[in-house]
Motif scaffolding. Structure first.
Motif, PDB file in Angstrom:
ATOM      1  N   LYS A   1      23.500  46.353  31.801  1.00 56.26           N
ATOM      2  CA  LYS A   1      23.456  45.908  30.401  1.00 56.26           C
ATOM      3  C   LYS A   1      24.609  46.494  29.588  1.00 56.26           C
ATOM      4  CE  LYS A   1      19.613  43.747  31.212  1.00 56.26           C
ATOM      5  NZ  LYS A   1      19.723  43.917  32.669  1.00 56.26           N
ATOM      6  N   LYS A   2      25.183  47.598  30.044  1.00 53.04           N
ATOM      7  CA  LYS A   2      26.358  48.163  29.378  1.00 53.04           C
ATOM      8  C   LYS A   2      27.257  48.847  30.390  1.00 53.04           C
ATOM      9  CE  LYS A   2      23.105  50.453  26.863  1.00 53.04           C
ATOM     10  NZ  LYS A   2      22.359  51.274  26.008  1.00 53.04           N
ATOM     11  N   GLY A   3      28.512  49.119  29.966  1.00 52.07           N
ATOM     12  CA  GLY A   3      29.438  49.800  30.866  1.00 52.07           C
ATOM     13  C   GLY A   3      30.514  48.868  31.393  1.00 52.07           C
ATOM     14  N   ILE A   4      31.367  49.429  32.249  1.00 55.12           N
ATOM     15  CA  ILE A   4      32.542  48.708  32.740  1.00 55.12           C
ATOM     16  C   ILE A   4      32.173  47.542  33.676  1.00 55.12           C
ATOM     17  CG2 ILE A   4      32.907  50.253  34.711  1.00 55.12           C
ATOM     18  CD1 ILE A   4      35.930  49.956  34.145  1.00 55.12           C
ATOM     19  N   TRP A   5      30.973  47.615  34.306  1.00 54.21           N
ATOM     20  CA  TRP A   5      30.596  46.594  35.287  1.00 54.21           C
ATOM     21  C   TRP A   5      30.119  45.295  34.640  1.00 54.21           C
ATOM     22  CZ3 TRP A   5      32.407  46.867  39.910  1.00 54.21           C
ATOM     23  CH2 TRP A   5      32.722  48.122  40.447  1.00 54.21           C
ATOM     24  N   VAL A   6      29.863  45.364  33.329  1.00 52.87           N
ATOM     25  CA  VAL A   6      29.364  44.149  32.656  1.00 52.87           C
ATOM     26  C   VAL A   6      30.386  43.006  32.731  1.00 52.87           C
ATOM     27  CG1 VAL A   6      28.620  43.176  30.449  1.00 52.87           C
ATOM     28  CG2 VAL A   6      27.781  45.405  31.156  1.00 52.87           C
ATOM     29  N   PRO A   7      31.637  43.227  32.263  1.00 52.03           N
ATOM     30  CA  PRO A   7      32.599  42.115  32.361  1.00 52.03           C
ATOM     31  C   PRO A   7      32.882  41.688  33.796  1.00 52.03           C
ATOM     32  CG  PRO A   7      33.700  44.117  31.593  1.00 52.03           C
ATOM     33  CD  PRO A   7      32.223  44.383  31.568  1.00 52.03           C
ATOM     34  N   VAL A   8      32.881  42.642  34.727  1.00 55.87           N
ATOM     35  CA  VAL A   8      33.139  42.305  36.144  1.00 55.87           C
ATOM     36  C   VAL A   8      32.054  41.346  36.643  1.00 55.87           C
ATOM     37  CG1 VAL A   8      33.332  43.230  38.486  1.00 55.87           C
ATOM     38  CG2 VAL A   8      34.282  44.521  36.561  1.00 55.87           C
ATOM     39  N   CYS A   9      30.786  41.720  36.354  1.00 57.85           N
ATOM     40  CA  CYS A   9      29.662  40.873  36.803  1.00 57.85           C
ATOM     41  C   CYS A   9      29.725  39.496  36.130  1.00 57.85           C
ATOM     42  CB  CYS A   9      28.334  41.531  36.453  1.00 57.85           C
ATOM     43  SG  CYS A   9      27.927  42.897  37.528  1.00 57.85           S
ATOM     44  N   LEU A  10      30.031  39.487  34.840  1.00 57.54           N
ATOM     45  CA  LEU A  10      30.054  38.209  34.118  1.00 57.54           C
ATOM     46  C   LEU A  10      31.119  37.270  34.673  1.00 57.54           C
ATOM     47  CD1 LEU A  10      29.463  39.311  30.410  1.00 57.54           C
ATOM     48  CD2 LEU A  10      27.873  38.150  31.932  1.00 57.54           C
ATOM     49  N   VAL A  11      32.307  37.828  34.959  1.00 59.93           N
ATOM     50  CA  VAL A  11      33.395  37.002  35.507  1.00 59.93           C
ATOM     51  C   VAL A  11      33.009  36.470  36.889  1.00 59.93           C
ATOM     52  CG1 VAL A  11      35.772  37.059  36.373  1.00 59.93           C
ATOM     53  CG2 VAL A  11      35.237  38.074  34.162  1.00 59.93           C
ATOM     54  N   LEU A  12      32.429  37.368  37.724  1.00 56.59           N
ATOM     55  CA  LEU A  12      32.015  36.940  39.064  1.00 56.59           C
ATOM     56  C   LEU A  12      30.968  35.828  38.987  1.00 56.59           C
ATOM     57  CD1 LEU A  12      31.748  40.272  41.093  1.00 56.59           C
ATOM     58  CD2 LEU A  12      33.335  38.392  41.475  1.00 56.59           C
ATOM     59  N   MET A  13      30.058  35.970  38.028  1.00 56.70           N
ATOM     60  CA  MET A  13      29.010  34.955  37.864  1.00 56.70           C
ATOM     61  C   MET A  13      29.587  33.625  37.366  1.00 56.70           C
ATOM     62  SD  MET A  13      26.021  35.670  38.671  1.00 56.70           S
ATOM     63  CE  MET A  13      25.988  36.959  39.861  1.00 56.70           C
ATOM     64  N   ALA A  14      30.602  33.721  36.512  1.00 55.26           N
ATOM     65  CA  ALA A  14      31.159  32.502  35.918  1.00 55.26           C
ATOM     66  C   ALA A  14      32.041  31.719  36.893  1.00 55.26           C
ATOM     67  CB  ALA A  14      31.954  32.862  34.662  1.00 55.26           C
ATOM     68  N   LEU A  15      32.555  32.416  37.921  1.00 57.87           N
ATOM     69  CA  LEU A  15      33.515  31.775  38.832  1.00 57.87           C
ATOM     70  C   LEU A  15      33.019  30.468  39.464  1.00 57.87           C
ATOM     71  CD1 LEU A  15      35.451  34.587  40.714  1.00 57.87           C
ATOM     72  CD2 LEU A  15      36.377  32.836  39.198  1.00 57.87           C
ATOM     73  N   PRO A  16      31.817  30.455  40.080  1.00 58.65           N
ATOM     74  CA  PRO A  16      31.387  29.181  40.701  1.00 58.65           C
ATOM     75  C   PRO A  16      31.272  28.040  39.701  1.00 58.65           C
ATOM     76  CG  PRO A  16      29.941  30.985  41.346  1.00 58.65           C
ATOM     77  CD  PRO A  16      30.823  31.515  40.279  1.00 58.65           C
ATOM     78  N   LEU A  17      30.964  28.384  38.442  1.00 54.60           N
ATOM     79  CA  LEU A  17      30.774  27.334  37.428  1.00 54.60           C
ATOM     80  C   LEU A  17      32.096  26.682  37.029  1.00 54.60           C
ATOM     81  CD1 LEU A  17      28.268  29.197  35.065  1.00 54.60           C
ATOM     82  CD2 LEU A  17      27.743  27.573  36.873  1.00 54.60           C
ATOM     83  N   LEU A  18      33.190  27.384  37.309  1.00 52.95           N
ATOM     84  CA  LEU A  18      34.502  26.867  36.893  1.00 52.95           C
ATOM     85  C   LEU A  18      35.104  25.920  37.931  1.00 52.95           C
ATOM     86  CD1 LEU A  18      36.017  30.193  35.501  1.00 52.95           C
ATOM     87  CD2 LEU A  18      34.991  28.332  34.203  1.00 52.95           C
ATOM     88  N   ILE A  19      34.471  25.866  39.099  1.00 60.43           N
ATOM     89  CA  ILE A  19      35.034  25.030  40.178  1.00 60.43           C
ATOM     90  C   ILE A  19      34.516  23.602  40.052  1.00 60.43           C
ATOM     91  CG2 ILE A  19      35.296  24.799  42.685  1.00 60.43           C
ATOM     92  CD1 ILE A  19      34.687  27.791  42.879  1.00 60.43           C
ATOM     93  N   PRO A  20      35.405  22.607  40.066  1.00 66.84           N
ATOM     94  CA  PRO A  20      34.955  21.214  39.949  1.00 66.84           C
ATOM     95  C   PRO A  20      34.047  20.810  41.117  1.00 66.84           C
ATOM     96  CG  PRO A  20      37.337  21.379  39.688  1.00 66.84           C
ATOM     97  CD  PRO A  20      36.861  22.714  40.141  1.00 66.84           C
ATOM     98  N   TRP A  21      33.151  19.880  40.843  1.00 68.00           N
ATOM     99  CA  TRP A  21      32.139  19.455  41.818  1.00 68.00           C
ATOM    100  C   TRP A  21      32.759  19.037  43.157  1.00 68.00           C
ATOM    101  CZ3 TRP A  21      31.782  18.481  36.624  1.00 68.00           C
ATOM    102  CH2 TRP A  21      30.607  18.837  35.994  1.00 68.00           C
ATOM    103  N   ASN A  22      33.798  18.200  43.099  1.00 67.64           N
ATOM    104  CA  ASN A  22      34.346  17.696  44.363  1.00 67.64           C
ATOM    105  C   ASN A  22      35.015  18.804  45.170  1.00 67.64           C
ATOM    106  OD1 ASN A  22      36.278  17.823  42.423  1.00 67.64           O
ATOM    107  ND2 ASN A  22      37.373  15.979  43.032  1.00 67.64           N
TER     108      ASN A  22
END
Lengths: 295, 94
Positions: free
Chosen positions: A93-114
């Motif tokens: 919930k806080k600390g340096i790992w928050v942005p790391v986790c958020l970016v890792l989580m967001a990565l699959p969502l940024l890839i187009p379906w095809n």
């Protein structure tokens, strides 16, 4: 004090209304028009009445695709929602790992379906794909091109990989908005971990969870690109979902009337199920007495 | 005049949309003439406004017609009658 009525606000809504009319209402009206006619090309249409609807509703092909789609959505929701909640609870919930986790989580969502489809098509191949090769090396007979069960597992796992992050991010947003005072009160009362989750975290996540369930249901019920790229609807018709079948009907066979009738039935099913989800989830726990009489 | 031939209009579909838009318009006039669209709880035990009840009626009617087409070869006019009854029940009870 008398309330001031000012209808100028309607003019601010007008651009959105025009845009929605242009992008959604007019195309939908056209689909309704097509659904009651037969076309032989060259923009010639002949009245066909409600027969296309009757044909679609009684066709085994439509029933099979619908059952496959409902099963797929049920599996997706049963996996992605609990998994998304678990991952969100485990995230810092806080600390340096928050942005790391958020970016890792967001990565699959940024890839187009095809692209996701292509990645998994290669990834799951037993000759050159890391997943397929590894599973094969473990002695499991895995081939998503030939085997129906393997094709389903591949498509489900691919969707879980692609979209669980969305549930995670929504749940995480709900979790971080809970003030510390709630946790402190729970600690003073000696609440167990389960009690904290059940009576503090879950109710506070309710709204975002509703959005997550609705988005995932609608998206999984309309899924097209990923299974089309990976399995092409096969083996046989085993991963032919409604949208794939619809495209085959409309573009493959150029049966515009039947495809229009099918897409309207498809649309109505999505509308009904989304409305049921929304109503049940927004009214959960509100067992209120009846108010007001008839109109 | 804009050429709308690509939309393949027919009289029945035009009447269908005119009825839907008229219903929405009539709801506005009704609320203006006799306000009372605040949420209420009916037999289904969830809050509905007049707009919600129109939505439920229209969606339900669509499924009544689809069910009719699936189950029987009888004319859709009967299904329209059932839908009208459903409309009244939803507005009275839901």
């Amino acid at each position: 004090m008398e309330k001031t009525w000012n209808n100028k606000a309607w003019f601010f809504v007008l651009p959105v209304l025009l845009l929605v009319a242009f992008s959604a209402v007019i195309p939908l009206m056209t689909v309704v028009n097509y659904s009651v006619q037969d076309s032989f090309g060259n923009n010639q249409f002949f009245w066909y009445g409600a027969d296309w609807f009757r044909e679609v509703l009684t066709s085994e092909r439509f029933h099979d695709a619908l059952i496959r789609n409902l099963l797929f959505s049920a599996i997706i929701l049963a996996i992605e929602v609990p998994l998304g909640i678990l991952v969100a609870l485990a995230m810092p919930k806080k600390g340096i790992w928050v942005p790391v986790c958020l970016v890792l989580m967001a990565l699959p969502l940024l890839i187009p379906w095809n692209v996701v489809g292509t990645i998994w098509q290669v990834f799951a191949r037993t000759d050159i794909g890391l997943l397929g090769y590894t599973v094969d090396a473990l002695g499991i007979d895995y081939n998503y091109v030939r085997n129906t069960f393997d094709a389903w597992v591949t498509v489900v796992v691919m969707d879980v990989w692609h979209w669980t992050s969305l549930v995670v991010l929504l749940c995480y947003a709900g979790l971080v908005s809970i003030p510390d005072a709630y946790y402190q009160a729970a600690k003073i009362d000696g609440a167990s971990r389960w009690a904290v989750f059940r009576y503090i975290q879950l109710p506070k996540m309710g709204r975002v969870l509703l959005i997550a369930v609705l988005l995932r249901f609608m998206d999984s019920f309309m899924i097209y690109t990923e299974p089309f790229v990976v399995t092409g609807g096969g083996p046989g018709n085993s991963t032919t979902f409604l949208s794939i079948d619809l495209v085959k009907l409309a573009i493959g066979q150029f049966n515009i009337g039947e495809a229009a009738a099918m897409s309207l039935i498809y649309f109505l099913i999505i509308l009904l199920l989304s409305w049921i989800f929304y109503t049940v989830m927004t009214n959960a726990g509100n067992d209120k007495p009846m108010t007001g009489g008839g109109e | 005049m804009i050429d709308l031939s690509w939309m393949a209009w027919t009289w029945p579909t035009a009447i269908f949309f005119i009825v839907i838009f008229s219903l929405i318009l009539a709801m506005g006039v009704w609320e203006y003439a006799s306000p009372g669209g605040a949420p209420r709880i009916g037999i289904l035990r969830f809050e509905t406004t007049r707009g919600d009840r129109l939505f439920v009626s229209l969606l339900g009617s669509a499924f009544i017609c689809l069910g009719w087409l699936w189950a029987t070869d009888l004319s859709l006019w009967y299904a329209l009658g059932v839908s009208a009854l459903f409309f009244i029940l939803v507005f009275r009870l839901v």
